[in-house]
Design a protein around this motif. Sequence first.
Motif, PDB file in Angstrom:
ATOM      1  N   GLU A 258       0.816  -1.228   0.088  1.00 42.81           N
ATOM      2  CA  GLU A 258      -0.175  -0.094   0.007  1.00 42.81           C
ATOM      3  C   GLU A 258       0.822   1.218  -0.044  1.00 42.81           C
ATOM      4  OE1 GLU A 258      -3.602  -2.065   2.317  1.00 42.81           O
ATOM      5  OE2 GLU A 258      -2.570  -0.995   3.314  1.00 42.81           O
ATOM      6  N   THR A 259       1.894   0.975   0.684  1.00 41.78           N
ATOM      7  CA  THR A 259       2.778   2.296   0.810  1.00 41.78           C
ATOM      8  C   THR A 259       3.388   2.599  -0.793  1.00 41.78           C
ATOM      9  OG1 THR A 259       3.303   1.929   3.102  1.00 41.78           O
ATOM     10  CG2 THR A 259       4.599   3.257   1.995  1.00 41.78           C
ATOM     11  N   GLN A 261       2.049   1.969  -3.205  1.00 44.77           N
ATOM     12  CA  GLN A 261       1.047   2.519  -4.181  1.00 44.77           C
ATOM     13  C   GLN A 261       0.629   3.791  -3.878  1.00 44.77           C
ATOM     14  OE1 GLN A 261      -1.629  -0.815  -3.181  1.00 44.77           O
ATOM     15  NE2 GLN A 261      -1.217  -1.914  -4.930  1.00 44.77           N
ATOM     16  N   ASN A 263      -0.643   4.740  -0.833  1.00 45.74           N
ATOM     17  CA  ASN A 263      -1.691   4.953   0.000  1.00 45.74           C
ATOM     18  C   ASN A 263      -1.507   4.209   1.505  1.00 45.74           C
ATOM     19  OD1 ASN A 263      -3.249   5.448  -2.228  1.00 45.74           O
ATOM     20  ND2 ASN A 263      -3.403   3.334  -2.798  1.00 45.74           N
TER      21      ASN A 263
END
Length: 433
Positions: A258-259, A261, A263
């Motif tokens: 997520e990081t 990406q 987010n």
Amino acid sequence: MRMVDLIEKKRDGFELSTEEIQHIVTGYTAGDIPDYQMSAFLMAIYFKNMTDRERADLTLAMAGSGDQIDLSAIDGIKVDKHSTGGVGDTTTLVLGPLVAACGVPVAKMSGRGLGHTGGTIDKLEAIEGFHVELSTEEFIKQVNDIKLAVIGQSGNLTPADKKLYALRDVTATVNSIPLIASSIMSKKIAAGADAIVLDVKTGEGAFMKTAEDAKELAHAMVGIGNATGRKTMAIISDMSQPLGFAIGNALEVKEAIETLQGNGPEDLTELCLVLGSQMVVVGGKAETLEEARGMLEEVIANGKALEIMKQFIENQGGNPAIVDDVNLLPQAKYVNEVPSEEEGYISFMEADEIGTAAMVLGAGRATKESEIDLAVGIVLKKKVGDFVKKGESIATIYSNTEELAECMKMIYNSIEYTSEPVEKTPLISALIT
Ligand code: URA
Ligand code: CA
């Protein structure tokens, strides 16, 4: 050279020569110098300290006490990152692809976790099929091809440090700046680093409890790096609460993706951008930290860092589809919320205690022999400074058991509330370049 004379020399505050330090490290590693003399010598260092020159000599002598990895077949400046240990610290999984995407080769040797501190190797093994046993040739080829490879510790690296650390542990000499700094730096140098970036943690969950001690350690390591021809930078970062939200192996892989990406949690993202900027600068790919940060933000935004993550996983036998569908990672059987017993602003969230709560679920090893459960862990919903209503969830527990009483109790014990808004501790308190 007689060891007793060298102990006396240090005891009386004199500076030892390069040859004398080499003699002591070689003699102790070989078993020619007994533990009782080495103990006295360590205690003399504890009280009398070491000069910059002595520290550099001790580091090089320890680095040379066993195998040294030769990474010269890899193009470019090989940058290694070291963190002094934290809870839920997923930075390596993010930083590898991130700086590799900026052209900095990352040839990393990592360890497994013990206690409440997770290891990068364990986290990577949460990806089905992923393996960390590469031959030297495969390791070098992969870094030249995609700029990133991570392997487990192998070979006989820094035997002097292993023996000395065990002795320091039982002679009350662990907590000495020159000894800690040379111990850490000798391992990085033996692992083949040309340049080093250090994340020195401070706070309740860290080895260095105060910012002053952490700063002194960081300066000591940067001094050693520069004196031994390895460009080195450091930061001091807060570890009084866990980093990011996730603590647990598969959960942290998800958080890392997520990081990458764009987010990810704010604190994890910021730490990766700051450490990554230093890595890109010492790796010679940018002139300034600002320029480097811009490059890192770009490879997150254009998906290049995520693409390297996929190639990295595929190259090491893992299923790259987990990057697009994190539900393919190991899943825990039970998912339970932890309702707050109080109302107020969270003023404190003890990293150690939450790390131990995750360990109790099976996310970490209580002893070296413990098996870990890659699927389980804790995902925080609140952090220091957040307001919580009574009954509102402060965390989610992912477990393979319905027995959650001990884990819940530890989470409750780790948190303190106040009725007034609290000022957050800054995540990064110093940059040492
Ligand atoms: N970590 C190390 O590797 N060495 C020390 O001496 C202390 C912490
Ligand atoms: Ca985390």
